[in-house]
Each structure stands twice: as structure tokens, then as C-alpha cells.
Design an enzyme around this catalytic site. Structure first.
Site, PDB file in Angstrom:
ATOM      1  N   THR A 162       0.797  -1.235   0.000  1.00 25.13           N
ATOM      2  CA  THR A 162       0.000   0.000   0.000  1.00 25.13           C
ATOM      3  C   THR A 162       0.832   1.289   0.000  1.00 25.13           C
ATOM      4  O   THR A 162       1.922   1.329   0.553  1.00 25.13           O
ATOM      5  CB  THR A 162      -0.952   0.017   1.233  1.00 25.13           C
ATOM      6  OG1 THR A 162      -1.686  -1.186   1.254  1.00 25.13           O
ATOM      7  CG2 THR A 162      -1.898   1.180   1.236  1.00 25.13           C
ATOM      8  N   ARG A 190     -11.376 -10.042  -3.301  1.00 29.33           N
ATOM      9  CA  ARG A 190     -11.083  -9.701  -1.890  1.00 29.33           C
ATOM     10  C   ARG A 190     -10.753  -8.198  -1.781  1.00 29.33           C
ATOM     11  O   ARG A 190      -9.991  -7.664  -2.560  1.00 29.33           O
ATOM     12  CB  ARG A 190      -9.911 -10.543  -1.390  1.00 29.33           C
ATOM     13  CG  ARG A 190      -9.424 -10.168   0.029  1.00 29.33           C
ATOM     14  CD  ARG A 190      -8.318  -9.134  -0.008  1.00 29.33           C
ATOM     15  NE  ARG A 190      -7.750  -8.861   1.305  1.00 29.33           N
ATOM     16  CZ  ARG A 190      -6.945  -7.838   1.565  1.00 29.33           C
ATOM     17  NH1 ARG A 190      -6.617  -6.987   0.613  1.00 29.33           N
ATOM     18  NH2 ARG A 190      -6.458  -7.663   2.765  1.00 29.33           N
ATOM     19  N   VAL A 191     -11.356  -7.539  -0.827  1.00 33.37           N
ATOM     20  CA  VAL A 191     -11.091  -6.116  -0.597  1.00 33.37           C
ATOM     21  C   VAL A 191     -10.630  -5.944   0.847  1.00 33.37           C
ATOM     22  O   VAL A 191     -11.242  -6.509   1.763  1.00 33.37           O
ATOM     23  CB  VAL A 191     -12.366  -5.277  -0.855  1.00 33.37           C
ATOM     24  CG1 VAL A 191     -12.129  -3.820  -0.514  1.00 33.37           C
ATOM     25  CG2 VAL A 191     -12.805  -5.419  -2.316  1.00 33.37           C
ATOM     26  N   GLY A 192      -9.569  -5.193   1.036  1.00 34.14           N
ATOM     27  CA  GLY A 192      -9.044  -4.993   2.390  1.00 34.14           C
ATOM     28  C   GLY A 192      -9.495  -3.668   2.982  1.00 34.14           C
ATOM     29  O   GLY A 192     -10.570  -3.156   2.675  1.00 34.14           O
ATOM     30  N   ASP A 193      -8.647  -3.117   3.815  1.00 34.11           N
ATOM     31  CA  ASP A 193      -8.978  -1.876   4.522  1.00 34.11           C
ATOM     32  C   ASP A 193      -8.867  -0.623   3.653  1.00 34.11           C
ATOM     33  O   ASP A 193      -9.551   0.379   3.901  1.00 34.11           O
ATOM     34  CB  ASP A 193      -8.023  -1.690   5.705  1.00 34.11           C
ATOM     35  CG  ASP A 193      -6.581  -1.567   5.208  1.00 34.11           C
ATOM     36  OD1 ASP A 193      -6.135  -2.461   4.462  1.00 34.11           O
ATOM     37  OD2 ASP A 193      -5.917  -0.563   5.529  1.00 34.11           O
TER      38      ASP A 193
HETATM   39  N1  GLY Z   1      -3.680  -2.868   3.447  1.00 37.24           N
HETATM   40  C1  GLY Z   1      -3.963  -3.327   2.170  1.00 37.24           C
HETATM   41  C2  GLY Z   1      -4.792  -4.507   2.116  1.00 37.24           C
HETATM   42  O1  GLY Z   1      -4.831  -5.280   3.051  1.00 37.24           O
HETATM   43  O2  GLY Z   1      -5.431  -4.723   1.122  1.00 37.24           O
END
Ligand code: GLY
Length: 293
Positions: A162, A190-193
Site C-alpha cells: 500500500t 477480496r477487498v481490504g482496509d
Molecule cells: N492494506 C492493504 C490490504 O490489506 O489490502
């Protein structure tokens, strides 16, 4: 008072790649600083900095982002401004090199978040160039995948997780931007924070702006970016609030590895991480400047 800070992600940057990371951070910082000193807004400054990092293959965002388990790139990004709490975010977009530019378009729309093919449609309608998804795969990423070596999720072996930026402009407006390819080998969709407001980024003119990096599932569980801003509300300095948030991550979630950058409304900067490395840099009329890799 003007200030800007950028990060190139928490992770394990190999020694030999640190100069490349440092150089990228310096260029991004300069791009954002130039916007501010030419009376541009905090939103434009964080955008300028993040676009630089999205274009450099050393970072896990835009061109050169991590590949998912099917071998292609899916990008997530979020942008927020602190005056009216406007938000623009995209998730799982595959055909745009600078997803943060799409976030800028959405920031001005009544909605806050578009995903997948509809995020691509928003980009096209705004005149943002659509690219061949394969053109986002850097030679290093391809080589890494073809080597067949197992790649830890947060350790790209190339870079880190990131990119992000936070800024304060002369009018007293703050902004925050975060952009990522997500975890290595993630399942499609998949999507993160990173695109989630309050998790990957947050900005509020009353307190400051934050961008986070690390294990997305963990950062989301503690609403990391908003939590750091809450630290400022409680009277902590940006450094103390950053540390408090990362300590909480470790305490409350098992895969609690990550870091963040934080700027308050007086232009004070703080950063903290519990991963082996996190590249970042800052420039502030109040705090001076520096780069860490
Ligand atoms: N921090 C980026 C992710 O986990 O997608």
C-alpha cells in the site's frame, strides 16, 4: 500552515530496494509539496503524491501492484477531505493505472464508493484512460510469480503493502489518500482496509488526517484510521496517537501487523509501525522534513 506526508507501505523491504523506495518517497513528497506551495488544495496534494507512487513499480499500488491468486491485479483506493467529510473510493478495479484519480471523481459525486466493472465505468465516463490489465503487471511481479516461490501476503519480496498520503493546506483543510494492490495472492474480489473510510484512511478538519498500511483484515477490525484520529481528539500528539493505534492492532487482532502516518491540523506529523519496515517521508512548515526507509 502547510504540511504533507507520504508512505510506501509497511512490510519487509529488502535492503537492496531501500534506495529505490527512498527515492520514490522523495519524488512523491516533492510532487505533493509543490501543489501546496502553489496554493493547491490538500486533496490535490495527496492526489499528486499518490499518483507518483502508483506509477512506480517499486510500490504495491497501480503499476507494479501485487498479483492475486489468479495472477492479475485488482486495485483498491480511497480519498477523503476533511472540510465536508467527502469521500471517494474504488475497489477491485482492474483497468486503471491510477485508481486515486477515479476516487477524485467520486469525491465530487453524491455516492462515495464504486467497485469492479462499475468503478471502471465511472472512470471511463470521467475520461480517465482505460488500460490493458496486463500492462499493470511489472516485470518484477511476473518474475516473482514465475519463480513459483511462495510469497507471504505482506512481504512482496519486492516492496511492501500500500501507499498513502496526508496533507494540510494553507486554508486549514486536510485530506488523506490510500491506494493498494492489496495482499499478495489474495482471492479475486477480496477487498481490504484501503478503500474503507475509517479503516485505510480518514480526514477531518477538526482533528487531522491519517493513512494506514498493513494487514487489511486486521486494520479494518479496529477501524484503524478513525482510531488514530480519536487519539488526536483525546489530546495525544500524532506520534502518540499513531503508536496507540498500532499497539491496539497488536493487542486486539492476531495478524496485527501494520503502520500509519498521521497529521494534525497544526501541521504536526507522526508515524508508527510494527512491521520490520515502513517507508515514509514528511514535509511540514512546522516539523521540517525527513525520509525513512
Ligand atoms: N492494506 C492493504 C490490504 O490489506 O489490502
Amino acid at each position: 500552515m502547510q504540511a504533507i506526508a507520504v508512505h510506501g507501505g509497511a512490510g519487509r523491504i529488502p535492503e537492496e530496494l531501500r534506495p529505490e523506495h527512498g527515492e520514490g518517497i522523495r519524488i512523491a513528497l516533492q510532487a505533493g509539496r509543490q501543489v501546496l506551495t502553489q496554493e493547491g488544495s490538500a486533496v490535490e496534494a495527496v492526489m499528486a503524491a499518490v499518483v507518483v507512487l502508483e506509477d512506480l513499480p517499486a510500490f504495491n499500488a497501480g503499476y507494479g501492484a501485487a498479483l492475486n491468486s489468479e495472477g492479475y491485479v485488482e486495485l483498491d483506493a480511497g480519498l477523503m477531505e476533511g472540510r465536508a467529510l467527502e469521500i471517494g473510493a474504488v475497489a477491485a478495479i482492474r483497468d486503471v493505472q491510477n485508481p486515486i484519480r477515479v476516487c477524485r471523481v467520486i469525491l465530487q459525486a453524491p455516492q462515495i464508493f464504486f467497485s469492479g466493472a462499475d468503478a471502471s465505468r465511472v472512470a471511463r465516463e470521467a475520461g480517465i484512460e482505460s488500460v490493458d490489465p496486463d500492462s499493470l503487471i511489472s516485470p518484477r511481479r511476473l518474475k516473482q510469480r514465475q519463480s513459483g516461490a511462495s510469497i507471504p501476503a505482506l512481504d512482496s519480496g519486492l516492496a511492501a503493502d500500500t501507499v498513502g498520503a496526508v496533507a494540510l493546506d494553507e486554508k486549514g483543510d486536510v485530506a488523506s489518500a490510500t491506494s493498494t494492490g492489496g495482499m499478495n495472492d489474495k482471492p479475486p474480489g477480496r477487498v481490504g482496509d484501503s478503500p474503507l473510510p475509517g479503516c485505510g484512511y480518514y480526514a477531518d478538519n477538526k482533528w487531522g488526517a491519517c493513512s494506514t498500511t498493513g494487514w487489511g483484515e486486521s486494520l479494518a477490525r479496529i477501524l484503524a484510521a478513525r482510531r488514530a484520529i480519536e487519539g488526536l481528539e483525546r489530546g495525544l500528539s500524532p506520534s502518540q496517537a499513531a503508536r496507540m493505534t498500532v499497539d491496539l492492532l497488536k493487542e486486539r487482532v492476531s495478524e496485527g501487523e501494520g503502520g500509519l502516518i498521521l497529521l494534525d491540523c497544526q501541521g504536526c506529523f507522526g508515524a508508527y509501525f510494527n512491521s520490520p519496515t515502513m517507508s515514509y517521508g514528511w514535509w511540514s512548515e512546522r516539523d521540517g522534513e525527513g525520509v525513512n526507509t
